[in-house]
Scaffold this active site. Structure first.
Site, PDB file in Angstrom:
ATOM      1  N   GLU A  37      30.015  14.151  20.907  1.00  0.00           N
ATOM      2  CA  GLU A  37      31.678  15.232  21.247  1.00  0.00           C
ATOM      3  C   GLU A  37      32.794  14.390  21.897  1.00  0.00           C
ATOM      4  O   GLU A  37      32.210  14.150  23.036  1.00  0.00           O
ATOM      5  CB  GLU A  37      31.123  16.847  21.471  1.00  0.00           C
ATOM      6  N   ARG A 263      16.312  14.406  27.685  1.00  0.00           N
ATOM      7  CA  ARG A 263      17.412  13.771  28.535  1.00  0.00           C
ATOM      8  C   ARG A 263      17.506  13.054  29.574  1.00  0.00           C
ATOM      9  O   ARG A 263      16.021  13.653  30.245  1.00  0.00           O
ATOM     10  CB  ARG A 263      18.432  14.885  28.496  1.00  0.00           C
ATOM     11  N   LYS A 273      28.518  17.288  31.314  1.00  0.00           N
ATOM     12  CA  LYS A 273      30.357  16.861  31.044  1.00  0.00           C
ATOM     13  C   LYS A 273      31.046  17.621  31.808  1.00  0.00           C
ATOM     14  O   LYS A 273      32.294  16.937  31.840  1.00  0.00           O
ATOM     15  CB  LYS A 273      29.644  16.502  28.775  1.00  0.00           C
TER      16      LYS A 273
HETATM   17  P1  ATP Z   1      28.587  18.756  25.551  1.00  0.00           P
HETATM   18  O1  ATP Z   1      27.343  19.014  24.403  1.00  0.00           O
HETATM   19  O2  ATP Z   1      27.900  19.444  26.883  1.00  0.00           O
HETATM   20  O3  ATP Z   1      29.239  17.676  25.883  1.00  0.00           O
HETATM   21  P2  ATP Z   1      26.523  16.355  25.738  1.00  0.00           P
HETATM   22  O4  ATP Z   1      25.905  15.764  27.335  1.00  0.00           O
HETATM   23  O5  ATP Z   1      25.390  17.208  24.835  1.00  0.00           O
HETATM   24  O6  ATP Z   1      27.638  17.328  26.289  1.00  0.00           O
HETATM   25  P3  ATP Z   1      27.298  14.904  22.760  1.00  0.00           P
HETATM   26  O7  ATP Z   1      28.343  14.391  23.266  1.00  0.00           O
HETATM   27  O8  ATP Z   1      27.164  16.535  22.136  1.00  0.00           O
HETATM   28  O9  ATP Z   1      27.069  15.504  24.743  1.00  0.00           O
HETATM   29  O10 ATP Z   1      26.085  14.199  23.300  1.00  0.00           O
HETATM   30  C1  ATP Z   1      25.814  13.766  21.970  1.00  0.00           C
HETATM   31  C2  ATP Z   1      24.156  12.611  22.058  1.00  0.00           C
HETATM   32  O11 ATP Z   1      23.949  12.371  23.937  1.00  0.00           O
HETATM   33  C3  ATP Z   1      23.254  13.917  21.391  1.00  0.00           C
HETATM   34  O12 ATP Z   1      22.552  13.273  21.049  1.00  0.00           O
HETATM   35  C4  ATP Z   1      22.965  14.233  23.131  1.00  0.00           C
HETATM   36  O13 ATP Z   1      22.051  14.480  22.248  1.00  0.00           O
HETATM   37  C5  ATP Z   1      22.577  12.875  24.340  1.00  0.00           C
HETATM   38  N1  ATP Z   1      22.402  12.684  25.126  1.00  0.00           N
HETATM   39  C6  ATP Z   1      23.394  13.608  26.534  1.00  0.00           C
HETATM   40  N2  ATP Z   1      23.006  13.014  27.373  1.00  0.00           N
HETATM   41  C7  ATP Z   1      22.248  12.940  27.337  1.00  0.00           C
HETATM   42  C8  ATP Z   1      21.046  12.155  28.119  1.00  0.00           C
HETATM   43  N3  ATP Z   1      21.537  12.313  29.887  1.00  0.00           N
HETATM   44  N4  ATP Z   1      19.568  11.650  28.372  1.00  0.00           N
HETATM   45  C9  ATP Z   1      19.957  11.574  26.781  1.00  0.00           C
HETATM   46  N5  ATP Z   1      20.692  11.470  25.851  1.00  0.00           N
HETATM   47  C10 ATP Z   1      21.705  12.726  25.946  1.00  0.00           C
END
Ligand code: ATP
Ligand code: MG
Length: 561
Positions: A37, A263, A273
């Site tokens: 995102e 994660r 984030k």
């Molecule tokens: P938010 O949804 O709170 O904005 P997010 O960390 O989930 O934050 P996204 O941009 O939705 O951010 O994440 C994009 C991809 O990265 C998703 O598929 C998510 O599962 C993966 N991702 C995010 N954080 C991690 C992490 N700490 N370890 C592994 N994969 C991650």
């Protein structure tokens, strides 16, 4: 450590894919995606997911799409889109012409929603957010049906069209899936699909005042792109039945499958984030690319290499249970990679002036120094030597302990790549008593080897020639937090107050003043350093310390290296 030449990695996700390939499911297609995102910069956790998805596509001859998951206008921006694109390219991955935006599917998603309404599987609900929550029940109690649940298809179609047309205020109505208010999985209790939100979107502007929820938009975006494996993190495990439900209602033919993995969490930092945004907005750091940040932009500016990050991702593997990875492992991967590729040089961070009393005033000679002790192919460079030098302040002690193999009264030391020198005296500041300069005598016979009389010289120290040295600013970074797992509530308490130390008045070996931004060196005995890509100027270099030389991970891992 996984490195070139080792067998390709294996894990439970690859096992699933290999099973499918064997049984011919999906006709041999491996199509995955990375769906950030654009509401922040990507961090080391995202990098792990990037390596996993693009790595799988490469390994199985498949494809990996980059999809901006931009269905919620709040906080999304073009700046973030651009940063994500730059950072993934920098990590070494490419999606060719497969850059997609979930916001491009808004019309199709709307039509999918209309289809569900027509099928009697979605309805407009006019409860407010609190009431919806109350009706949802709990783990122990079933939910209650909304009084609006049995609106007619015609009324739902009309209301939904008017939601889109902007006839209602934010929160006045939502569109919900009609599933089962008694479902044991709360996610299935008539989840919200669309909400009214009057907020301009960075791509669609004010075209839309209704926005789809993640659970509705994500699975269908996957299906529209022909994704076969939708790899996401564990917090979506409970949502998988809903993912499948939407897909089953609306998609015929090949359907995407959601697979969850743990994660990544890394010690001494935060990877949420929301918290990273807070660090930036409240100016606890200088920006998203502050070299202390766990963002790709930060690590990149600090001087980490894409290879090191990819090796780290391979080393930690893919797990089904949440875990905390020691940041020392990441630093270890950085060191291992830089040890191979970074040319050596000399720099003095906290200078102490040394005068070689028996060296002629205006003489300058050049020593030849290898750029890498194990790699003659990396060549050599000339290093000037003259009467006045700088050494590190802590390479001299007035009253050293026995095992101190550096300079002190009565001691001798080898100047790296140059002569052996013997202490001859010191000059102190009369007022403060601080040592201002020391004097040495050079043994000219040691130019090309050990002392002729066979005496042992136990220590080697680095130095730079004062007249030719390049003044520099050097930024030393330490961990952003002082505890392994910063607390969720008031984590700012846990910020490391010493995470940045700025040293001015450092001296670099001649020639380094012209080093291009982004160039990395090992400064002998000090660590790895990188010319800052933002603040460095020709002739006035600014360097970041990437990592010190000491490897705490190798120690933890049992001193195997
Ligand atoms: P938010 O949804 O709170 O904005 P997010 O960390 O989930 O934050 P996204 O941009 O939705 O951010 O994440 C994009 C991809 O990265 C998703 O598929 C998510 O599962 C993966 N991702 C995010 N954080 C991690 C992490 N700490 N370890 C592994 N994969 C991650
Ligand atoms: Mg997310």
């Amino acid at each position: 450590m996984t490195q070139g030449g080792n067998p390709p990695p294996s894990d439970f996700i690859r096992d699933i894919i290999e099973d499918d390939l064997r049984t011919g499911k999906n006709d041999g297609v491996v199509a995955v995606r990375f769906p950030p995102e654009p509401n922040g910069y990507i961090h080391i956790g995202h990098a792990k997911s990037v390596c996993l998805n693009f790595g799988i596509a490469a390994q199985y001859g498949g494809t990996c799409n980059l999809r901006m998951d931009d269905t919620d206008p709040a906080g999304e921006s073009l700046e973030f889109v651009q940063s994500i694109i730059d950072d993934i390219h920098w990590l070494g991955f490419d999606w060719q012409d497969r850059l997609f935006y979930a916001s491009d599917y808004f019309e199709q998603l709307y039509q999918f929603a209309v289809q569900l309404i027509k099928d009697g599987k979605a309805y407009v609900c006019s409860l407010d957010a609190d009431e919806i929550r109350e009706h949802r029940g709990s783990f122990t109690e079933p939910g209650r049906e909304s009084p609006y649940r049995n609106r007619s298809v015609a009324e739902n179609l009309d209301l939904f069209a008017r939601m889109r047309a902007g006839e209602f205020a934010d929160g006045e109505h939502v569109l919900r899936a009609k599933i089962d208010m008694a479902a044991p999985n709360i996610v299935m209790r008539d989840p919200v699909m669309y909400r009214i939100k009057r907020e301009p979107h960075y791509r669609t502007g004010t075209d839309w005042v209704i926005y789809p929820m993640y659970d509705f938009a994500h699975c269908l975006s996957d299906a529209l792109e022909g994704i076969t494996y939708s790899i996401c993190t564990l917090e979506f495990e409970n949502n998988r039945p809903l993912y499948d439900w939407f897909v089953e209602q609306l998609i015929t033919g090949r359907r995407p499958r959601q697979i969850e993995f743990a994660r990544l969490n890394v010690s001494y930092t935060v990877l949420s984030k929301r918290r990273l945004i807070e660090l930036v907005e409240n100016k606890y750091v200088s920006g998203w690319d502050d070299p202390r940040m766990p963002t790709v932009a930060g690590m990149r500016r600090r001087g980490y290499t894409p290879e090191a990050i990819r090796n780290f991702a391979a080393a930690i593997g893919v797990a089904k249970n949440d875990n905390l990875v020691d940041i020392a492992l990441l630093e270890h991967c950085v060191r291992e990679d830089l040890n191979e590729r970074a040319p050596r040089a000399m720099a003095v961070l906290r200078p102490l002036r040394v005068v070689i009393d028996n060296y002629p005033e205006d003489k300058v000679e050049e020593f030849t120094a290898p750029n890498h002790p194990q790699k003659p192919e990396m060549g050599t460079r000339p290093v000037p030597f003259s009467r006045v030098l700088y050494i590190e302040r802590d390479d001299f002690m007035e009253d050293p302990p026995k095992k101190y193999h550096r300079l002190g009264p009565g001691r001798e030391v080898r100047l790296r790549n140059a002569y052996v020198v013997r202490y001859a005296g010191m000059v102190k500041n009369e007022a403060t008593g601080a040592i201002e300069e020391i004097h040495c005598i050079c043994d000219f016979e040691t130019r090309n080897g050990p002392p002729a009389d066979g005496r042992k010289i136990p220590g080697v120290i680095h130095w730079v020639a004062a007249a030719q040295a390049v003044p520099a600013e050097v930024r030393l970074y330490d961990r952003l937090f002082r505890v392994p797992e910063p607390q969720d509530d008031d984590y700012k308490r846990d910020l490391n107050p010493d995470s940045l130390e700025i040293l001015t008045g450092c001296y670099l070996e001649a020639g380094l003043g012209e080093a291009a931004p982004g160039t990395r060196y090992q400064f002998e005995r000090l660590g790895y350093f990188c010319v800052d890509i933002k603040d460095s100027r020709t002739g006035r270099p600014v360097l970041n310390r990437i990592v010190p030389l000491r490897d705490s991970w190798a120690k933890i891992a049992g001193g195997g290296r």
